[in-house]
Scaffold this motif. Structure first.
Motif, PDB file in Angstrom:
ATOM      1  N   PRO A   1       4.514  -0.321   1.020  1.00 25.41           N
ATOM      2  CA  PRO A   1       5.740  -1.320   2.071  1.00 25.41           C
ATOM      3  C   PRO A   1       5.285  -2.495   2.214  1.00 25.41           C
ATOM      4  O   PRO A   1       5.327  -2.828   3.369  1.00 25.41           O
ATOM      5  CB  PRO A   1       5.987  -0.401   2.544  1.00 25.41           C
ATOM      6  N   GLY A   2       3.772  -2.303   2.713  1.00 25.85           N
ATOM      7  CA  GLY A   2       2.948  -3.608   3.630  1.00 25.85           C
ATOM      8  C   GLY A   2       2.992  -3.423   5.343  1.00 25.85           C
ATOM      9  O   GLY A   2       3.462  -2.091   5.697  1.00 25.85           O
ATOM     10  N   VAL A   3       3.226  -4.399   5.993  1.00 25.72           N
ATOM     11  CA  VAL A   3       2.759  -4.051   7.089  1.00 25.72           C
ATOM     12  C   VAL A   3       3.887  -5.346   7.472  1.00 25.72           C
ATOM     13  O   VAL A   3       3.635  -6.148   7.418  1.00 25.72           O
ATOM     14  CB  VAL A   3       0.839  -4.477   7.662  1.00 25.72           C
TER      15      VAL A   3
ATOM     16  N   ARG B   1      -7.613   6.121   2.950  1.00 27.08           N
ATOM     17  CA  ARG B   1      -6.095   7.442   2.244  1.00 27.08           C
ATOM     18  C   ARG B   1      -5.011   6.732   3.805  1.00 27.08           C
ATOM     19  O   ARG B   1      -3.669   6.961   3.508  1.00 27.08           O
ATOM     20  CB  ARG B   1      -7.377   8.019   4.919  1.00 27.08           C
ATOM     21  N   ASN B   2      -5.577   5.504   4.493  1.00 27.47           N
ATOM     22  CA  ASN B   2      -3.846   4.712   4.783  1.00 27.47           C
ATOM     23  C   ASN B   2      -3.411   4.122   3.611  1.00 27.47           C
ATOM     24  O   ASN B   2      -1.955   4.670   4.000  1.00 27.47           O
ATOM     25  CB  ASN B   2      -4.503   3.619   5.648  1.00 27.47           C
ATOM     26  N   ALA B   3      -3.982   3.473   2.563  1.00 29.12           N
ATOM     27  CA  ALA B   3      -3.022   2.680   1.752  1.00 29.12           C
ATOM     28  C   ALA B   3      -2.648   4.162   1.286  1.00 29.12           C
ATOM     29  O   ALA B   3      -1.559   4.008   0.251  1.00 29.12           O
ATOM     30  CB  ALA B   3      -3.856   2.107   0.829  1.00 29.12           C
TER      31      ALA B   3
ATOM     32  N   GLU C   1      -1.860   7.010   1.380  1.00 31.23           N
ATOM     33  CA  GLU C   1      -0.334   7.785   2.918  1.00 31.23           C
ATOM     34  C   GLU C   1       0.972   6.784   2.683  1.00 31.23           C
ATOM     35  O   GLU C   1       2.144   7.074   2.838  1.00 31.23           O
ATOM     36  CB  GLU C   1      -0.701   7.694   4.370  1.00 31.23           C
ATOM     37  N   ALA C   2       0.325   5.743   2.938  1.00 29.18           N
ATOM     38  CA  ALA C   2       1.706   3.909   3.087  1.00 29.18           C
ATOM     39  C   ALA C   2       2.298   4.990   1.970  1.00 29.18           C
ATOM     40  O   ALA C   2       3.903   4.940   1.497  1.00 29.18           O
ATOM     41  CB  ALA C   2       1.023   3.008   3.365  1.00 29.18           C
ATOM     42  N   MET C   3       1.820   4.435   0.604  1.00 28.71           N
ATOM     43  CA  MET C   3       2.459   4.275  -0.783  1.00 28.71           C
ATOM     44  C   MET C   3       3.444   5.635  -0.854  1.00 28.71           C
ATOM     45  O   MET C   3       4.136   5.395  -1.229  1.00 28.71           O
ATOM     46  CB  MET C   3       1.293   4.830  -2.000  1.00 28.71           C
TER      47      MET C   3
ATOM     48  N   GLY D   1      -3.685   7.697  14.772  1.00 33.73           N
ATOM     49  CA  GLY D   1      -3.910   6.223  15.111  1.00 33.73           C
ATOM     50  C   GLY D   1      -4.982   5.118  16.018  1.00 33.73           C
ATOM     51  O   GLY D   1      -4.989   5.014  16.772  1.00 33.73           O
ATOM     52  N   VAL D   2      -5.779   6.085  15.794  1.00 34.11           N
ATOM     53  CA  VAL D   2      -7.138   5.585  16.249  1.00 34.11           C
ATOM     54  C   VAL D   2      -7.765   5.231  14.600  1.00 34.11           C
ATOM     55  O   VAL D   2      -9.283   4.585  14.661  1.00 34.11           O
ATOM     56  CB  VAL D   2      -8.169   6.650  16.811  1.00 34.11           C
ATOM     57  N   GLY D   3      -7.457   5.606  13.539  1.00 33.69           N
ATOM     58  CA  GLY D   3      -8.377   5.334  12.270  1.00 33.69           C
ATOM     59  C   GLY D   3      -8.918   4.036  12.053  1.00 33.69           C
ATOM     60  O   GLY D   3     -10.173   3.237  12.220  1.00 33.69           O
ATOM     61  N   LEU D   4      -8.175   3.283  12.267  1.00 29.34           N
ATOM     62  CA  LEU D   4      -8.311   1.046  11.969  1.00 29.34           C
ATOM     63  C   LEU D   4      -9.279   0.593  13.498  1.00 29.34           C
ATOM     64  O   LEU D   4      -9.623   0.079  13.194  1.00 29.34           O
ATOM     65  CB  LEU D   4      -6.854   0.671  11.852  1.00 29.34           C
TER      66      LEU D   4
ATOM     67  N   GLY E   1       2.650  -4.826  -0.698  1.00 24.22           N
ATOM     68  CA  GLY E   1       1.622  -4.203   0.539  1.00 24.22           C
ATOM     69  C   GLY E   1       0.987  -4.336   1.345  1.00 24.22           C
ATOM     70  O   GLY E   1       1.315  -5.246   1.373  1.00 24.22           O
ATOM     71  N   ALA E   2      -0.148  -3.689   0.982  1.00 26.09           N
ATOM     72  CA  ALA E   2      -1.399  -3.622   1.930  1.00 26.09           C
ATOM     73  C   ALA E   2      -2.249  -4.781   1.529  1.00 26.09           C
ATOM     74  O   ALA E   2      -2.709  -4.331   0.366  1.00 26.09           O
ATOM     75  CB  ALA E   2      -1.567  -3.161   3.301  1.00 26.09           C
ATOM     76  N   ARG E   3      -3.361  -5.744   2.466  1.00 30.26           N
ATOM     77  CA  ARG E   3      -4.099  -6.121   1.434  1.00 30.26           C
ATOM     78  C   ARG E   3      -5.714  -6.054   3.228  1.00 30.26           C
ATOM     79  O   ARG E   3      -5.177  -6.517   4.550  1.00 30.26           O
ATOM     80  CB  ARG E   3      -3.669  -7.501   1.612  1.00 30.26           C
ATOM     81  N   PHE E   4      -6.291  -4.781   3.080  1.00 28.07           N
ATOM     82  CA  PHE E   4      -7.103  -4.947   4.777  1.00 28.07           C
ATOM     83  C   PHE E   4      -8.609  -5.706   3.724  1.00 28.07           C
ATOM     84  O   PHE E   4      -9.399  -5.813   2.643  1.00 28.07           O
ATOM     85  CB  PHE E   4      -7.879  -3.702   4.740  1.00 28.07           C
ATOM     86  N   HIS E   5      -9.639  -5.768   4.192  1.00 25.48           N
ATOM     87  CA  HIS E   5     -10.705  -7.043   3.627  1.00 25.48           C
ATOM     88  C   HIS E   5     -11.467  -6.738   4.753  1.00 25.48           C
ATOM     89  O   HIS E   5     -11.538  -6.350   6.221  1.00 25.48           O
ATOM     90  CB  HIS E   5     -10.953  -8.677   4.044  1.00 25.48           C
TER      91      HIS E   5
HETATM   92  P1  ADP Z   1      -2.914   6.497  11.842  1.00 27.31           P
HETATM   93  O1  ADP Z   1      -3.466   5.972  10.376  1.00 27.31           O
HETATM   94  O2  ADP Z   1      -3.305   7.664  12.561  1.00 27.31           O
HETATM   95  O3  ADP Z   1      -1.450   5.871  12.222  1.00 27.31           O
HETATM   96  P2  ADP Z   1      -4.492   3.685  12.254  1.00 27.31           P
HETATM   97  O4  ADP Z   1      -5.410   3.471  13.245  1.00 27.31           O
HETATM   98  O5  ADP Z   1      -5.213   4.767  10.867  1.00 27.31           O
HETATM   99  O6  ADP Z   1      -3.947   5.282  12.479  1.00 27.31           O
HETATM  100  O7  ADP Z   1      -3.423   2.943  11.580  1.00 27.31           O
HETATM  101  C1  ADP Z   1      -2.838   2.529  11.870  1.00 27.31           C
HETATM  102  C2  ADP Z   1      -1.100   2.101  11.612  1.00 27.31           C
HETATM  103  O8  ADP Z   1      -1.361   1.315  11.143  1.00 27.31           O
HETATM  104  C3  ADP Z   1      -1.023   3.161  10.642  1.00 27.31           C
HETATM  105  O9  ADP Z   1       0.351   4.015  11.316  1.00 27.31           O
HETATM  106  C4  ADP Z   1       0.258   2.373   9.745  1.00 27.31           C
HETATM  107  O10 ADP Z   1       1.937   2.251  10.579  1.00 27.31           O
HETATM  108  C5  ADP Z   1      -0.362   0.948   9.716  1.00 27.31           C
HETATM  109  N1  ADP Z   1      -0.874   1.149   8.770  1.00 27.31           N
HETATM  110  C6  ADP Z   1      -2.616   1.343   8.356  1.00 27.31           C
HETATM  111  N2  ADP Z   1      -2.578   1.069   7.011  1.00 27.31           N
HETATM  112  C7  ADP Z   1      -1.291   0.868   6.647  1.00 27.31           C
HETATM  113  C8  ADP Z   1      -0.470   0.412   4.911  1.00 27.31           C
HETATM  114  N3  ADP Z   1      -1.708   0.661   3.644  1.00 27.31           N
HETATM  115  N4  ADP Z   1      -0.134   0.128   4.144  1.00 27.31           N
HETATM  116  C9  ADP Z   1       0.946  -0.004   5.718  1.00 27.31           C
HETATM  117  N5  ADP Z   1       0.546   0.572   7.241  1.00 27.31           N
HETATM  118  C10 ADP Z   1      -0.536   0.219   7.706  1.00 27.31           C
END
Ligand code: ADP
Length: 517
Positions: free
Chosen positions: A458-460, A420-422, A424-426, A481-484, A507-511
């Motif tokens: 856009p990456g982080v 979802r985060n990925a 939404e970011a794209m 702001g609680v997902g991660l 982009g962003a890379r989560f593991h």
């Molecule tokens: P939320 O989605 O409600 O903002 P999260 O804890 O999931 O809460 O994410 C916190 C923040 O991390 C996001 O607001 C965003 O700025 C950044 N983020 C998370 N995933 C990505 C991603 N794939 N690319 C860019 N930024 C990201």
């Protein structure tokens, strides 16, 4: 005297000097009832019995000037030349055309269906091909083609798993093919009434079936007959146990003079798909409940953290005040009582907060043996179902990956959050070709599986990197702001780690990792 050759063609020994010799070989050739042609290696016709001459409409001398391809319609000639070469390289007695009827071109241009069998003969060390032609009678040819078509249709139906129905709307009768009858548990006949069919439909689905039928036969509508319903069948004859099977129907109505005459269409078994949808819905409910609980816990912890210091201070101050009042000579009992209550209430508030946190934290889920590849595929379906599917996907799963030990719903929730985060970011950055890559790898040294979720958004940035896992940190206008932070807590609760690659350039890379079972 004819002998078998090593390559299984036949050797015709002398006394015949040439194949055209009208000696006993010619007589033998002539005596055969079938049409016979003898063709040399260059494709020239060297001999033909009178049946063959009649069949082709040529005299023998005319035939002797022809290449065998002259007896074949133009469209097959080139193919036949290739076939002839191939046959001469591998000569043996066999029917031509793999049981398909072939076409002979008569001198007057009409085409005749024939079966042809081939044999190779060696005459005075020269190779010849002997063709026996048998006219296929029209009736058996039609029968054969019909049979072939039926077989083809049957194969297609098996492959796409469909049954066929044909409804006579006037007499309310329905023809059901073998597959449809099979789908209905063989409880219906080939031709039944619509009422008979309704009887095997699940009681809860009868109204929707009737509504779909009424719409399909309504000349003011588009004539489309489309409905999903359940068939109820007894699972075995001895027991009363009933089995449900989901079917989907798609048909088209034919109207005649403003009245529905016939509906023809297909039926498909979608039981497995329905079961999967039901399972996914359960997963969605479970992961949603889990997320809510995690949000509640995070919120309660944050509040507890904030209230802890003032509550401790209130208890300490009221305790000091109480001691001071107790040491005063004058009677201060109302003030003492108030201070005592104040102290007790502060303690109680702290205790309640502690109890609440305990309650939320104790709700831990159990680990199970999981196929991580499957969990990823399910999470993708969930994310797409939630409206996060506008990206091209590169899945790099590991088919031989050993099972991991984790809680399925928790890992699914983490994956859905990351996808979802990925997405939404794209979406937010309006990337023209949004793409998510998910790969699974084995970290042999750590005995862990590692999942990577990589997007081309856009990456982080550096500032976000430092706060990304902090509760209530968000850069989105509607984000919580609680997902991660929840995802990290869930992965850690399952014995793994979750991190973001700080050096990712695009982009962003989560593991995250999880222990193997
Ligand atoms: P939320 O989605 O409600 O903002 P999260 O804890 O999931 O809460 O994410 C916190 C923040 O991390 C996001 O607001 C965003 O700025 C950044 N983020 C998370 N995933 C990505 C991603 N794939 N690319 C860019 N930024 C990201």
């Amino acid at each position: 005297m004819i002998q078998k050759s090593a390559n299984s063609g036949s050797i015709i020994e002398p006394p015949w000097e040439t194949p055209l010799n009208r000696g006993s070989f010619g007589d033998l050739f002539e005596a055969v009832i079938e049409a016979m042609l003898l063709v040399d290696a260059s494709g020239k016709i060297v001999m033909a019995n009178s049946t063959a001459q009649d069949l082709c409409g040529y005299t023998l001398s005319e035939l002797n000037k022809l290449e065998v391809e002259a007896l074949i319609p133009q469209r097959f000639r080139e193919h036949h030349r290739q076939y002839r070469k191939h046959y001469l390289a591998h000569p043996r007695k066999r029917p031509m055309g793999n049981n398909r009827s072939l076409v002979l071109l008569h001198r007057d241009g009409h085409e005749i269906s024939v079966d042809i069998s081939l044999n190779s003969v060696i005459i005075q060390e020269h190779a010849y091909v002997l063709l026996a032609l048998h006219v296929v009678d029209r009736c058996s040819q039609i029968e054969y083609e019909l049979h072939e078509n039926q077989e083809r249709l049957w194969l297609i139906k098996q492959m796409v798993n469909v049954g066929i129905f044909d409804i006579d709307c006037v007499n309310r009768r329905i023809y059901c093919d073998e597959r449809l009858r099979e789908l209905c548990g063989n409880s219906i006949d080939e031709v039944i009434t619509l009422n008979d069919l309704t009887a095997v439909v699940h009681a809860d689905d009868r109204a929707s079936c009737q509504a779909a039928y009424d719409k399909a036969v309504n000349p003011r509508m588009d004539g489309e007959f489309r409905v999903q319903f359940r068939i109820v069948q007894s699972s075995n004859q001895q027991s009363d146990q009933q089995q449900e099977r989901w079917l989907t129907i798609f048909g088209e109505t034919q109207f005649e003079m403003g009245k529905a005459k016939r509906i023809v269409g297909i039926v498909r078994d979608i039981t497995q798909r329905k079961q999967r949808e039901k399972m996914l819905q359960q997963h969605r409910n479970e992961t949603e409940a889990l997320f809510k609980q995690q949000v509640a816990m995070l919120t309660a912890s944050a509040i507890a953290h904030e209230l802890n210091s003032p509550l401790t201070a209130i208890s300490a101050y009221s305790e000091v005040a109480l001691h001071t009042l107790e040491e005063m000579p004058s009677n201060c009992s109302p003030a003492q009582d108030a201070m005592k209550s104040c102290f007790e209430q502060a303690q109680l508030a702290g205790h309640k907060l502690y109890e609440l946190l305990n309650f939320l934290q104790n709700n831990t889920a159990e680990s199970e043996i999981l196929d991580l590849n499957q969990v990823i595929e399910d999470a993708l379906l969930l994310a797409r179902g939630d409206g996060y599917g506008e990206f091209s996907l590169l899945l790099n799963l590991e088919s031989t990956l050993p099972a991991v030990s984790a809680n399925q719903f928790q890992i699914q929730r983490v994956l859905v959050n990351l996808i979802r985060n990925a997405a939404e970011a794209m979406r937010g950055a309006q990337m023209p070709t949004p793409e998510i890559r998910i790969s699974v790898a084995t970290l042999a040294l750590e005995n862990m599986a590692m999942v990577s979720i990589i997007d081309n958004g856009p990456g982080v940035d550096q500032d976000t990197l430092e706060r990304i896992f902090k509760p209530f940190f968000t850069t989105k206008s509607t984000g919580l702001g609680v997902g991660l932070s929840i995802s990290r807590a869930l992965i850690e609760a399952n014995g793994g780690r979750l991190w973001v690659d700080p050096d990712c350039k695009h982009g962003a890379r989560f593991h995250f990792t999880l222990p193997f079972a």
